[in-house]
Write a protein that holds these residues in place. Structure first.
Motif, PDB file in Angstrom:
ATOM      1  N   LYS A  87       0.825  -1.204   0.000  1.00  0.00           N
ATOM      2  CA  LYS A  87       0.000   0.000   0.000  1.00  0.00           C
ATOM      3  C   LYS A  87       0.858   1.251   0.000  1.00  0.00           C
ATOM      4  CE  LYS A  87      -4.312  -1.229   2.064  1.00  0.00           C
ATOM      5  NZ  LYS A  87      -4.948  -1.573   3.338  1.00  0.00           N
ATOM      6  N   ALA A  91       1.354  -0.070  -4.660  1.00  0.00           N
ATOM      7  CA  ALA A  91       1.454  -1.324  -5.423  1.00  0.00           C
ATOM      8  C   ALA A  91       0.354  -2.296  -5.022  1.00  0.00           C
ATOM      9  CB  ALA A  91       2.824  -1.953  -5.216  1.00  0.00           C
ATOM     10  N   GLU A  92      -0.808  -1.739  -4.710  1.00  0.00           N
ATOM     11  CA  GLU A  92      -1.905  -2.602  -4.286  1.00  0.00           C
ATOM     12  C   GLU A  92      -2.446  -3.469  -5.407  1.00  0.00           C
ATOM     13  OE1 GLU A  92      -5.065  -0.883  -1.525  1.00  0.00           O
ATOM     14  OE2 GLU A  92      -3.847   0.817  -2.143  1.00  0.00           O
ATOM     15  N   ASP A  93      -2.064  -3.134  -6.642  1.00  0.00           N
ATOM     16  CA  ASP A  93      -2.551  -3.947  -7.755  1.00  0.00           C
ATOM     17  C   ASP A  93      -1.885  -5.325  -7.781  1.00  0.00           C
ATOM     18  OD1 ASP A  93      -0.334  -2.213  -8.268  1.00  0.00           O
ATOM     19  OD2 ASP A  93      -0.341  -2.906 -10.345  1.00  0.00           O
ATOM     20  N   ILE A  94      -0.808  -5.506  -7.031  1.00  0.00           N
ATOM     21  CA  ILE A  94      -0.180  -6.832  -6.960  1.00  0.00           C
ATOM     22  C   ILE A  94      -1.041  -7.738  -6.077  1.00  0.00           C
ATOM     23  CG2 ILE A  94       1.864  -8.129  -6.257  1.00  0.00           C
ATOM     24  CD1 ILE A  94       3.532  -5.614  -6.772  1.00  0.00           C
ATOM     25  N   ILE A  95      -1.443  -8.877  -6.634  1.00  0.00           N
ATOM     26  CA  ILE A  95      -2.315  -9.805  -5.912  1.00  0.00           C
ATOM     27  C   ILE A  95      -1.500 -10.589  -4.883  1.00  0.00           C
ATOM     28  CG2 ILE A  95      -3.665 -11.924  -6.215  1.00  0.00           C
ATOM     29  CD1 ILE A  95      -4.417 -10.868  -8.995  1.00  0.00           C
ATOM     30  N   GLY A 114      -7.076  -8.197   2.794  1.00  0.00           N
ATOM     31  CA  GLY A 114      -6.706  -7.975   1.396  1.00  0.00           C
ATOM     32  C   GLY A 114      -6.017  -9.144   0.708  1.00  0.00           C
ATOM     33  N   CYS A 116      -6.025 -12.261  -1.426  1.00  0.00           N
ATOM     34  CA  CYS A 116      -7.027 -12.630  -2.429  1.00  0.00           C
ATOM     35  C   CYS A 116      -7.519 -14.060  -2.244  1.00  0.00           C
ATOM     36  CB  CYS A 116      -6.464 -12.478  -3.829  1.00  0.00           C
ATOM     37  SG  CYS A 116      -6.685 -10.827  -4.432  1.00  0.00           S
TER      38      CYS A 116
ATOM     39  N   LYS B   4     -12.154  -5.057  -5.017  1.00  0.00           N
ATOM     40  CA  LYS B   4     -10.917  -4.599  -4.411  1.00  0.00           C
ATOM     41  C   LYS B   4      -9.975  -4.027  -5.471  1.00  0.00           C
ATOM     42  CE  LYS B   4      -7.203  -6.929  -3.131  1.00  0.00           C
ATOM     43  NZ  LYS B   4      -6.090  -6.036  -3.283  1.00  0.00           N
ATOM     44  N   ALA B   8      -7.967  -0.354  -5.927  1.00  0.00           N
ATOM     45  CA  ALA B   8      -6.533  -0.401  -5.686  1.00  0.00           C
ATOM     46  C   ALA B   8      -5.801   0.770  -6.333  1.00  0.00           C
ATOM     47  CB  ALA B   8      -5.974  -1.716  -6.213  1.00  0.00           C
ATOM     48  N   LYS B   9      -4.867   1.304  -5.609  1.00  0.00           N
ATOM     49  CA  LYS B   9      -4.022   2.350  -6.161  1.00  0.00           C
ATOM     50  C   LYS B   9      -3.007   1.695  -7.089  1.00  0.00           C
ATOM     51  CE  LYS B   9      -2.731   4.323  -2.243  1.00  0.00           C
ATOM     52  NZ  LYS B   9      -1.799   5.111  -1.447  1.00  0.00           N
ATOM     53  N   GLN B  10      -2.847   2.252  -8.244  1.00  0.00           N
ATOM     54  CA  GLN B  10      -1.896   1.696  -9.187  1.00  0.00           C
ATOM     55  C   GLN B  10      -1.013   2.803  -9.714  1.00  0.00           C
ATOM     56  OE1 GLN B  10      -3.316  -0.676 -12.316  1.00  0.00           O
ATOM     57  NE2 GLN B  10      -4.810  -1.769 -11.096  1.00  0.00           N
ATOM     58  N   ARG B  28       9.191   2.061  -9.223  1.00  0.00           N
ATOM     59  CA  ARG B  28       8.035   1.312  -9.710  1.00  0.00           C
ATOM     60  C   ARG B  28       7.834   1.540 -11.215  1.00  0.00           C
ATOM     61  NH1 ARG B  28       2.408  -0.609  -8.568  1.00  0.00           N
ATOM     62  NH2 ARG B  28       3.053  -2.672  -9.217  1.00  0.00           N
TER      63      ARG B  28
END
Lengths: 139, 325
Positions: A87, A91-95, A114, A116, B4, B8-10, B28
């Motif tokens: 977070k 990089a919250e898009d990483i599962i 969180g 998955c 979710k 999500a922040k990307q 990143r």
């Protein structure tokens, strides 16, 4: 189909990581090899990783998925720290998925923070690779 | 689950913002740009065009040698030493893809744990992804992205087997060949023709018996083949595990000047190689995608299976057809 053709060279990248003080590596090996055979690029970093190391690795390697293998009983706090770390780095898009010895009653807690999906002992590796493929393609 | 995802922040994923992110030192953005370029997503060449003007500042060192000689451990020690001298380091660690499933197990990071959290280190694992020569171009692109990001030194660690690694180190300014005592593999490697690409020889695990013998063998071979009037490639002893000889090695790396002729010769080969490889891939890609979309490929396959046509005339006809257009 067309999507597949367009991205002929797209590979799903997965980090298999063992956080914390837990020396049981066999499960992580089996999963890493299984996911490799499913056609993924698997980054394996070995035993006793700090959650910070795991987050850094995930970011540098730009993985789609982090698989945490935990058999130490510390799954709640370790998973929490990894998710927090992601977070703070946007990089919250990483599962994040978790595998290992996880008591039934902790699974909802992990999902609430969180994670998955949770794969407990006895899960066939194909269940994990199917889950990953489905999650990535629907993204 | 997907709810979710929406929240999500990307990172901003467009090519422009990724390139700008790399220039602004965003880790990143660099990692994502590498992925998209490596995956050859449509638009990758324009992104590389935007990266190109910002390259040329980093020094690029290749590390090659047989499996088990300690390349990853040595890479780790070299990187740690470079960082302690105030330099910023990018590492590209290559492992093989399975030719059958396309999957790969990338395990070089296992030996590099102690540098994971250093902020001046960026490690990227790469799989060979099949086609020979394809990797060297992808590795070159990754080198350039790291260079544009502002890395001072880029280390490329190769697979350790076969032709692919020679391809990869073509992207490097200086190539180290890692040997170990007892296996005679320094000599094996020289025989195999790696000779032409190595600028520096390292005998790792030099705390083991047999070190001096290997050293004498390699020096003997080098003496025979070196250009007259130019210094013979240095041979150094290290032990990555015991952190011995690393400072000397890094000193040599930073001050090494290969013979000017050799350097210019290499440069010419590198550039030519790159243009040819890019061209080859582009031509192949466009022909293949056309061929597949039109259904002609499937048709040709069936004709061959039915023994109606041989592969030689299939290919010749297809090429003639394309060249006429």
């Amino acid at each position: 189909m067309d999507q597949k053709k367009m991205n002929m060279e797209k590979k799903i990248r997965v980090l298999v990581a063992k956080p914390g003080l837990d020396g049981h590596e066999r499960g992580a090996h089996v999963v890493a090899y299984g996911l490799r055979d499913a056609g993924f690029e698997v980054i394996y970093t070995g035993l006793r990783q700090t959650t910070k190391q795991i987050v850094n690795t995930a970011i540098q390697e730009d993985v789609d998925v982090i698989g945490l293998s935990i058999l130490s009983g510390a799954h709640l706090s370790l998973s929490q720290k990894v998710i927090e770390g992601l977070k703070t780095q946007d990089a919250e898009d990483i599962i994040v998925i978790v595998g290992g010895i996880i008591p039934e009653e902790d699974i909802p807690l992990l999902k609430a923070m969180g994670v998955c999906e949770v794969f407990t002992a006895g899960t066939p590796v194909s269940a994990i690779s199917d889950f990953i493929s489905a999650s990535i393609s629907s993204n | 689950m997907f709810k979710k995802m929406e929240k999500a922040k990307q990172i901003e994923n467009s090519w422009d913002s990724l390139v700008a992110g790399v220039r602004a030192g965003n880790v990143r953005a660099m990692a994502r740009l590498i992925t998209r370029v490596e995956d050859r997503e449509p638009g990758w060449k324009d992104a590389m065009k935007a990266i190109w003007p910002h390259t040329g500042n980093a020094r690029i060192f290749g590390i090659t040698g047989s499996p088990g000689t300690g390349k990853s451990s040595l890479t780790c020690e070299i990187a740690a030493e470079l960082v302690s001298r105030g330099l910023s380091v990018g590492i590209i660690a290559v492992d093989p893809s399975s030719p059958f499933t396309g999957g790969a197990l990338l395990g070089d990071r296992l030996r590099m744990k102690k540098i994971f959290n250093l902020k001046d280190i960026f490690i990227r694992s790469m799989a060979t992804r099949g086609m020979l020569g394809g990797l060297s171009q992808a590795a070159r692109d990754v080198v350039r992205i790291m260079d544009a990001f502002g890395k001072d030194i880029i280390l490329i660690e190769t697979v350790g087997v076969g032709q692919d690694e020679i391809e990869v180190v073509k992207a490097a300014d200086l190539v180290m060949m890692v040997c170990i005592p007892g296996q005679g593999d320094g000599i094996q490697a020289l025989k195999a023709g790696v000779m032409e690409i190595a600028d520096l020889y390292i005998i790792n695990k030099a705390d083991l018996p047999g070190t001096d013998e290997v050293m004498a063998d390699i020096q003997g071979m080098l003496e025979l083949s070196s250009e007259i009037g130019y210094p013979v490639a240095p041979v150094l002893k290290t032990s990555a595990l015991k952190n011995q000889g690393i400072k000397d090695l890094v000193e040599t790396l930073l001050t090494h000047q290969a013979g000017k002729n050799k350097q210019e010769f290499k440069r010419g080969i590198q550039v030519k190689e790159e243009i040819l490889t890019l061209m080859e891939r582009e031509v192949f890609r466009s022909i293949r995608s056309r061929w597949e979309h039109s259904g002609e490929l499937a048709e040709a396959v069936q004709q061959m299976i039915d023994k109606k046509k041989d592969p030689y005339s299939t290919v010749t006809e297809m090429l003639d057809h394309i060249l006429k257009e």
